[in-house]
Design a protein around this motif. Structure first.
Motif, PDB file in Angstrom:
ATOM      1  N   LYS A 123       4.411  -0.475   9.671  1.00  0.00           N
ATOM      2  CA  LYS A 123       3.445  -0.765   8.605  1.00  0.00           C
ATOM      3  C   LYS A 123       4.067  -1.617   7.502  1.00  0.00           C
ATOM      4  O   LYS A 123       3.588  -1.624   6.369  1.00  0.00           O
ATOM      5  CB  LYS A 123       2.925   0.545   7.996  1.00  0.00           C
ATOM      6  CG  LYS A 123       2.175   1.433   8.966  1.00  0.00           C
ATOM      7  CD  LYS A 123       0.854   0.831   9.401  1.00  0.00           C
ATOM      8  CE  LYS A 123       0.107   1.752  10.360  1.00  0.00           C
ATOM      9  NZ  LYS A 123      -1.058   1.103  10.948  1.00  0.00           N
ATOM     10  N   LYS A 125       5.986  -1.710   4.858  1.00  0.00           N
ATOM     11  CA  LYS A 125       6.753  -0.927   3.876  1.00  0.00           C
ATOM     12  C   LYS A 125       7.212   0.420   4.456  1.00  0.00           C
ATOM     13  O   LYS A 125       8.054   1.099   3.869  1.00  0.00           O
ATOM     14  CB  LYS A 125       5.914  -0.693   2.625  1.00  0.00           C
ATOM     15  CG  LYS A 125       4.623   0.069   2.880  1.00  0.00           C
ATOM     16  CD  LYS A 125       3.829   0.249   1.595  1.00  0.00           C
ATOM     17  CE  LYS A 125       2.466   0.836   1.885  1.00  0.00           C
ATOM     18  NZ  LYS A 125       1.663   1.069   0.705  1.00  0.00           N
ATOM     19  N   TYR A 152       5.788   9.885   8.070  1.00  0.00           N
ATOM     20  CA  TYR A 152       5.704   8.611   7.351  1.00  0.00           C
ATOM     21  C   TYR A 152       7.105   8.311   6.816  1.00  0.00           C
ATOM     22  O   TYR A 152       7.610   9.032   5.953  1.00  0.00           O
ATOM     23  CB  TYR A 152       4.681   8.761   6.220  1.00  0.00           C
ATOM     24  CG  TYR A 152       4.234   7.471   5.588  1.00  0.00           C
ATOM     25  CD1 TYR A 152       3.151   6.765   6.093  1.00  0.00           C
ATOM     26  CD2 TYR A 152       4.882   6.974   4.459  1.00  0.00           C
ATOM     27  CE1 TYR A 152       2.717   5.585   5.497  1.00  0.00           C
ATOM     28  CE2 TYR A 152       4.453   5.794   3.861  1.00  0.00           C
ATOM     29  CZ  TYR A 152       3.365   5.111   4.392  1.00  0.00           C
ATOM     30  OH  TYR A 152       2.936   3.946   3.802  1.00  0.00           O
ATOM     31  N   GLY A 230       3.630  20.006   3.381  1.00  0.00           N
ATOM     32  CA  GLY A 230       2.284  19.606   3.798  1.00  0.00           C
ATOM     33  C   GLY A 230       1.640  20.675   4.676  1.00  0.00           C
ATOM     34  O   GLY A 230       0.446  20.982   4.547  1.00  0.00           O
ATOM     35  N   PHE A 260      -2.227  14.098   5.183  1.00  0.00           N
ATOM     36  CA  PHE A 260      -1.725  14.388   3.841  1.00  0.00           C
ATOM     37  C   PHE A 260      -1.833  13.131   2.997  1.00  0.00           C
ATOM     38  O   PHE A 260      -1.203  12.120   3.303  1.00  0.00           O
ATOM     39  CB  PHE A 260      -0.278  14.901   3.917  1.00  0.00           C
ATOM     40  CG  PHE A 260      -0.155  16.093   4.829  1.00  0.00           C
ATOM     41  CD1 PHE A 260      -0.754  17.296   4.489  1.00  0.00           C
ATOM     42  CD2 PHE A 260       0.487  16.004   6.047  1.00  0.00           C
ATOM     43  CE1 PHE A 260      -0.697  18.390   5.331  1.00  0.00           C
ATOM     44  CE2 PHE A 260       0.564  17.094   6.902  1.00  0.00           C
ATOM     45  CZ  PHE A 260      -0.032  18.292   6.538  1.00  0.00           C
TER      46      PHE A 260
HETATM   47  C1  LIG Z   1       8.063  15.957   8.169  1.00  0.00           C
HETATM   48  C2  LIG Z   1       8.934  15.243   7.186  1.00  0.00           C
HETATM   49  C3  LIG Z   1       9.422  16.070   6.010  1.00  0.00           C
HETATM   50  C4  LIG Z   1       8.397  16.224   4.949  1.00  0.00           C
HETATM   51  C5  LIG Z   1       7.636  17.326   4.920  1.00  0.00           C
HETATM   52  C6  LIG Z   1       6.543  17.453   3.961  1.00  0.00           C
HETATM   53  O1  LIG Z   1       5.849  18.416   3.998  1.00  0.00           O
HETATM   54  S1  LIG Z   1       6.258  16.205   2.773  1.00  0.00           S
HETATM   55  C7  LIG Z   1       4.822  16.827   1.873  1.00  0.00           C
HETATM   56  C8  LIG Z   1       3.537  16.520   2.535  1.00  0.00           C
HETATM   57  N1  LIG Z   1       3.236  15.110   2.593  1.00  0.00           N
HETATM   58  C9  LIG Z   1       2.919  14.398   1.493  1.00  0.00           C
HETATM   59  O2  LIG Z   1       2.924  14.890   0.388  1.00  0.00           O
HETATM   60  C10 LIG Z   1       2.522  12.970   1.707  1.00  0.00           C
HETATM   61  C11 LIG Z   1       1.260  12.661   0.956  1.00  0.00           C
HETATM   62  N2  LIG Z   1       0.817  11.317   1.214  1.00  0.00           N
HETATM   63  C12 LIG Z   1       1.293  10.257   0.524  1.00  0.00           C
HETATM   64  O3  LIG Z   1       2.075  10.385  -0.403  1.00  0.00           O
HETATM   65  C13 LIG Z   1       0.795   8.900   0.925  1.00  0.00           C
HETATM   66  O4  LIG Z   1      -0.402   9.023   1.650  1.00  0.00           O
HETATM   67  C14 LIG Z   1       1.823   8.123   1.821  1.00  0.00           C
HETATM   68  C15 LIG Z   1       3.103   7.860   0.981  1.00  0.00           C
HETATM   69  C16 LIG Z   1       2.157   8.914   3.083  1.00  0.00           C
HETATM   70  C17 LIG Z   1       1.201   6.790   2.220  1.00  0.00           C
HETATM   71  O5  LIG Z   1       0.732   6.147   1.085  1.00  0.00           O
HETATM   72  P1  LIG Z   1       0.851   4.570   0.932  1.00  0.00           P
HETATM   73  O6  LIG Z   1       0.146   4.209  -0.316  1.00  0.00           O
HETATM   74  O7  LIG Z   1       2.281   4.162   1.109  1.00  0.00           O
HETATM   75  O8  LIG Z   1       0.039   4.112   2.232  1.00  0.00           O
HETATM   76  P2  LIG Z   1      -1.144   3.053   2.322  1.00  0.00           P
HETATM   77  O9  LIG Z   1      -2.428   3.668   1.866  1.00  0.00           O
HETATM   78  O10 LIG Z   1      -0.725   1.762   1.677  1.00  0.00           O
HETATM   79  O11 LIG Z   1      -1.229   2.859   3.898  1.00  0.00           O
HETATM   80  C18 LIG Z   1      -0.211   2.203   4.639  1.00  0.00           C
HETATM   81  C19 LIG Z   1      -0.487   2.419   6.107  1.00  0.00           C
HETATM   82  O12 LIG Z   1      -0.123   3.755   6.463  1.00  0.00           O
HETATM   83  C20 LIG Z   1      -1.258   4.488   6.927  1.00  0.00           C
HETATM   84  N3  LIG Z   1      -1.197   5.799   6.284  1.00  0.00           N
HETATM   85  C21 LIG Z   1      -1.395   6.064   4.983  1.00  0.00           C
HETATM   86  N4  LIG Z   1      -1.232   7.368   4.743  1.00  0.00           N
HETATM   87  C22 LIG Z   1      -0.939   7.941   5.948  1.00  0.00           C
HETATM   88  C23 LIG Z   1      -0.688   9.263   6.326  1.00  0.00           C
HETATM   89  N5  LIG Z   1      -0.708  10.275   5.446  1.00  0.00           N
HETATM   90  N6  LIG Z   1      -0.431   9.505   7.618  1.00  0.00           N
HETATM   91  C24 LIG Z   1      -0.442   8.500   8.513  1.00  0.00           C
HETATM   92  N7  LIG Z   1      -0.680   7.209   8.188  1.00  0.00           N
HETATM   93  C25 LIG Z   1      -0.909   6.933   6.914  1.00  0.00           C
HETATM   94  C26 LIG Z   1      -2.480   3.712   6.486  1.00  0.00           C
HETATM   95  O13 LIG Z   1      -3.550   3.906   7.390  1.00  0.00           O
HETATM   96  C27 LIG Z   1      -1.974   2.299   6.464  1.00  0.00           C
HETATM   97  O14 LIG Z   1      -2.049   1.715   7.753  1.00  0.00           O
HETATM   98  P3  LIG Z   1      -3.164   0.589   8.051  1.00  0.00           P
HETATM   99  O15 LIG Z   1      -4.488   1.250   7.765  1.00  0.00           O
HETATM  100  O16 LIG Z   1      -2.830  -0.509   7.099  1.00  0.00           O
HETATM  101  O17 LIG Z   1      -2.969   0.246   9.497  1.00  0.00           O
END
Ligand SMILES: CCC/C=C/C(=O)SCCNC(=O)CCNC(=O)[C@H](O)C(C)(C)COP(=O)([O-])OP(=O)([O-])OC[C@H]1O[C@@H](n2cnc3c(N)ncnc32)[C@H](O)[C@@H]1OP(=O)([O-])[O-]
Length: 308
Positions: A123, A125, A152, A230, A260
């Motif tokens: 993606k 970034k 991610y 999450g 998430f």
């Molecule tokens: C397991 C590892 C350890 C961590 C454990 C935890 O519990 S951590 C705690 C729990 N987790 C959290 O707290 C995480 C909470 N989530 C976040 O902070 C944000 O959603 C992010 C940083 C994951 C992405 O934000 P952003 O502004 O950088 O993204 P954007 O909107 O610019 O999209 C870019 C591309 O990515 C796609 N895409 C986007 N989101 C998701 C997703 N969730 N899922 C999948 N894909 C996703 C989107 O469709 C797009 O593709 P397209 O359409 O262009 O082909």
């Protein structure tokens, strides 16, 4: 940004993930239930007490369907080297979880997990990595459930030609695409609070990533303090759905999808809104204090409670 010269998709796709084992007891199932908020408001609530206590013995307690997500913990590439993919594990965020349940979970089990790569997407970034875990009961050999975990990986994208970014999926992508939230009033709403210590309790179920407990590690990852797992937020939301739409019966749940959208800080209030579309529950969870949606997805049910 990753270096495109080191990426070798053939090597990555040929990578064999080690099979893993997971054993749980009634104590693990009960500890998990407490970790996702069961009985936190009312220790005598019969809908929830059954996840932690049974008058005829602990072997009769029921297991929440989201407990399945723990089976996949050993499959995650936390610090594990995947050929041709460079990333900083400190910047990993959990993106999505998809769970299919094939039979009700026993109160204890010994499981054998088969792990495979289900997807990888560049993606720019970020890189998105998807790992599938199929969990079989050791004694019967029967398939109990499947988890597809989407991670991610911030800063790990840009490993392929930007004019044709790399994208591989082993499954139909519409199975886990983001959901459209209906523009009508929700069918049900459930408000619940998380405790300031929620992540510290939840981690005892086996997810020891310091992002959820260590203030310094959280800062390096870009957060002012440790964030909630999450999967803990997902556990709260699905428990709310079982309570509100399944008359408290966890075995009504057939599959679960969650994306998430934003982090949750332990101690925040979660409001889960639910809409019914046939046997599908579309849901979203919002943090009340910040008025931000943090999770959305769907839960497919085997049937509807007759009272609905
Ligand atoms: C397991 C590892 C350890 C961590 C454990 C935890 O519990 S951590 C705690 C729990 N987790 C959290 O707290 C995480 C909470 N989530 C976040 O902070 C944000 O959603 C992010 C940083 C994951 C992405 O934000 P952003 O502004 O950088 O993204 P954007 O909107 O610019 O999209 C870019 C591309 O990515 C796609 N895409 C986007 N989101 C998701 C997703 N969730 N899922 C999948 N894909 C996703 C989107 O469709 C797009 O593709 P397209 O359409 O262009 O082909």
């Amino acid at each position: 940004m990753a270096d495109s010269s080191s990426f070798d998709s053939d090597r990555l796709l040929a990578h064999k993930f080690p099979e893993t084992e997971y054993t749980y007891t009634e104590r693990d199932a009960a500890l998990y239930a407490l970790g996702v908020g069961a009985c936190a408001r009312d220790a005598t609530d019969a809908d929830e007490l059954k996840y932690v206590y049974h008058e005829n013995g602990q072997q009769f307690i029921q297991v929440l369907p989201t407990f399945a997500a723990l089976f996949s913990l050993g499959s995650l590439p936390n610090g594990v080297h995947l050929p041709g993919l460079e990333y900083d594990p400190r910047l990993m965020l959990h993106g999505q979880q998809f769970i299919e349940i094939y039979k009700p979970f026993p109160s204890n089990a010994r499981l054998h997990n088969k792990v495979s790569l289900a997807g990888l997407h560049d993606k720019g970034k970020a890189a998105i990595l998807e790992i599938e875990t199929r969990s079989y009961e050791k004694e019967s050999g029967e398939l109990l459930c499947m988890n597809r975990t989407t991670v991610y990986l911030r800063g790990a994208g840009g490993f392929s030609d930007p004019s044709q970014p790399y994208s591989y999926s082993s499954y139909p992508t519409n199975q886990v695409s983001g959901v459209k939230i209906p523009k009508v009033q929700p069918f049900a709403v459930f408000e619940d609070f998380t405790q300031p210590s929620q992540a510290l309790l939840y981690r005892l179920s086996g997810d020891y990533n310091p992002l959820h407990s260590d203030p310094m590690v959280a800062k390096v990852a870009g957060f002012s303090r440790p964030i909630l797992h999450g999967l803990c937020t997902l556990g709260f939301a699905v428990r709310a759905i079982i309570k509100s739409l399944c008359r408290g019966d966890p075995n009504m749940v057939k599959s679960i999808f969650g994306r998430f959208l934003l982090h949750v800080f332990p101690g925040e209030t979660l409001v889960t809104e639910m809409w019914l579309e046939g046997l599908r529950v579309i849901y979203q969870a919002t943090v009340k204090e910040r008025n931000r949606t943090v999770l959305s997805g769907y839960v497919d049910l085997h049937g509807l409670a007759s009272s609905l």
